[in-house]
Design a protein around this motif. Sequence first.
Motif, PDB file in Angstrom:
ATOM      1  N   ARG A  67     -21.718  27.826  10.648  1.00  0.00           N
ATOM      2  CA  ARG A  67     -22.938  28.561  10.986  1.00  0.00           C
ATOM      3  C   ARG A  67     -24.147  27.719  10.627  1.00  0.00           C
ATOM      4  O   ARG A  67     -24.294  27.296   9.471  1.00  0.00           O
ATOM      5  N   PRO A  68     -25.027  27.473  11.593  1.00  0.00           N
ATOM      6  CA  PRO A  68     -26.244  26.719  11.288  1.00  0.00           C
ATOM      7  C   PRO A  68     -27.056  27.414  10.205  1.00  0.00           C
ATOM      8  O   PRO A  68     -27.096  28.640  10.136  1.00  0.00           O
ATOM      9  N   ALA A  69     -27.696  26.640   9.374  1.00  0.00           N
ATOM     10  CA  ALA A  69     -28.614  27.134   8.342  1.00  0.00           C
ATOM     11  C   ALA A  69     -27.913  27.966   7.274  1.00  0.00           C
ATOM     12  O   ALA A  69     -28.525  28.813   6.644  1.00  0.00           O
ATOM     13  N   ARG A 332     -32.232  36.141  14.673  1.00  0.00           N
ATOM     14  CA  ARG A 332     -31.532  34.895  14.401  1.00  0.00           C
ATOM     15  C   ARG A 332     -30.755  34.405  15.633  1.00  0.00           C
ATOM     16  O   ARG A 332     -30.447  33.228  15.745  1.00  0.00           O
ATOM     17  N   GLU A 335     -34.340  33.075  20.868  1.00  0.00           N
ATOM     18  CA  GLU A 335     -35.061  31.807  20.989  1.00  0.00           C
ATOM     19  C   GLU A 335     -36.567  32.020  20.982  1.00  0.00           C
ATOM     20  O   GLU A 335     -37.321  31.176  21.440  1.00  0.00           O
ATOM     21  N   GLY A 355     -35.650  27.781  18.265  1.00  0.00           N
ATOM     22  CA  GLY A 355     -35.046  27.090  17.136  1.00  0.00           C
ATOM     23  C   GLY A 355     -34.911  27.908  15.881  1.00  0.00           C
ATOM     24  O   GLY A 355     -34.890  27.370  14.785  1.00  0.00           O
ATOM     25  N   MET A 356     -34.795  29.219  15.988  1.00  0.00           N
ATOM     26  CA  MET A 356     -34.535  30.110  14.863  1.00  0.00           C
ATOM     27  C   MET A 356     -35.585  29.983  13.759  1.00  0.00           C
ATOM     28  O   MET A 356     -35.353  29.373  12.722  1.00  0.00           O
ATOM     29  N   HIS A 377     -38.247  26.064  10.970  1.00  0.00           N
ATOM     30  CA  HIS A 377     -37.176  26.504  11.863  1.00  0.00           C
ATOM     31  C   HIS A 377     -35.836  26.080  11.293  1.00  0.00           C
ATOM     32  O   HIS A 377     -35.686  24.964  10.781  1.00  0.00           O
ATOM     33  N   LYS A 379     -33.007  25.716  12.970  1.00  0.00           N
ATOM     34  CA  LYS A 379     -32.202  24.896  13.872  1.00  0.00           C
ATOM     35  C   LYS A 379     -32.928  23.636  14.325  1.00  0.00           C
ATOM     36  O   LYS A 379     -32.306  22.602  14.518  1.00  0.00           O
ATOM     37  N   ASP A 380     -34.241  23.731  14.527  1.00  0.00           N
ATOM     38  CA  ASP A 380     -34.999  22.597  15.047  1.00  0.00           C
ATOM     39  C   ASP A 380     -35.804  21.913  13.950  1.00  0.00           C
ATOM     40  O   ASP A 380     -36.267  22.560  13.008  1.00  0.00           O
ATOM     41  N   PRO A 402     -34.332  20.394  10.407  1.00  0.00           N
ATOM     42  CA  PRO A 402     -34.605  21.818  10.161  1.00  0.00           C
ATOM     43  C   PRO A 402     -34.995  22.079   8.712  1.00  0.00           C
ATOM     44  O   PRO A 402     -34.462  21.456   7.794  1.00  0.00           O
TER      45      PRO A 402
END
Length: 510
Positions: A67-69, A332, A335, A355-356, A377, A379-380, A402
């Motif tokens: 899971r990102p972040a 979450r 976009e 980018g969350m 962000h 994700k970005d 990020p």
Amino acid sequence: MIRFTALISALLLSSGLATAGPAETFSESCASCHGEDRLGGTGPALIPQTLKRMRGPNLEKVILNGRPATQMPAFADVYSAEEIKAMAAYIKEPLDIVPEWGEDKIAETLTLNEDYVPASKPVFSADPMNITLVVETGDHHVSVLDGDTFEVLDRFETPFAVHGGPKFSPNGRYVFIMSRDGWVQKYDVWSLQQVGRVRAGLNSRNIAISHDGNWLAVANYLPNTLTLLSTKDLSVAAVKDIKGKDGTPSRVSAVYQAPPRESFVLALKDVPEIWEVFYGPNPPHYGFAHDWRVEGPAPHTKPFPVRKITTPDYLDDFFFDQKYEYVMGASRSGEGGQVIDLVIGHKTADLDLPGMPHLGSGITWKYGDTTVMATPHLKDGTVSVIDMETWKTVKRIETLGPGFFMRSHENTDYVWADVFFGPNKDAMHVIDKQSLEIVKTLRPVEGATVAHVEFTRDGSHALVSVWEDDGAVIVYDAATLEEVKRLPMRKPSGKYNVWNKITFSEGTSH
């Protein structure tokens, strides 16, 4: 690294089909994060009630890709597709019993410190308004720092896995700390003593304190409730079941106070609504839910009207404007973001926030003749700067990856933004508030996670965390950006200055 084999064994344990191997793996590798009973710890509870929006293939993707972040790793190189599919199927199996956790159960957990003696004045000579608390998650303690000398005045044990920022009473004397497994601790800063603790939920997200200092709201994932405590003695004032207008139960993603409105505002995880829970003596008339009053004999009877506002999308997190008339929220899974007018209860604008965005870490400052809000962000590698009058993006600042936290102060020219995720996690960007350019990138410890900045009361010094078990809090001169002092700490995850938090400093997330 967390071994997701633990998920299988946990679920097998609940169904009575466990083999020795998976059970041992769960206890050895996963229980420390997700709990032996699967009800959560530093990681979330692994039961269907807390995974409602990750159905079928989505569960498989999480196990496959991580899971990102978050600290959830990918297992594409560890398990076969069939094994991952089996894991996802097991996760959907419920526990045999999910404990009830209402007012009576909460009250039974209340523990007061019998040795606590309230001081008539601070027992230290430091400025009580310039005290900074450092949460050390490495061994579950909090250090109390003198904000002028950076001397450690006290170091006390907290509940397991503190989550969300501590909240101070309006005069800064008391602080309330919450753990991921629902424990709420009260500590007297003047006396340097714990007052007591109570378990307000089983798997909790964060807390908020009312502007009058009387009430503490606890946002829970499990059960689906908002617990309201009296700050005086940690007794239960109310437990609100969280169900959408159509009756769908929901976890509470976050709760914050809105001082001018005398209310708490809730983001809901599983229904497209935000809630406003009023605690003041004269709540406005919005057409509240029918169950707005807590029944009981005086003096415990306390009205807590609930207003439910439908939103176009889920809001996992949000940010207020300065007057607390608007909520800037984002999902979450989305976009972008949206602006909800709390007065009329409708969306008024869309936000260009790909980018969350991590709006819970958003901050504001004066920019020319307007006020802007900035958010990292998850994700970005960008920081978005939004004009709070037009809701348009002023600039998207490119970063080295990020980020998770941002901080500033009204007495500094700079914004500090970390690069929490990815190969540049040891970088800390310093951004000029007016040019919106990165003026310096600090790398105090090569390869370490460097994150979360807090300022002293006057904004003269910035405190940066080296987020490692053998980490440190590094004190910088906020004007010259030179290192002043380094304090060894056990994974210092966050720092919270009394004055900045109780005055809602423009550089502090609320």
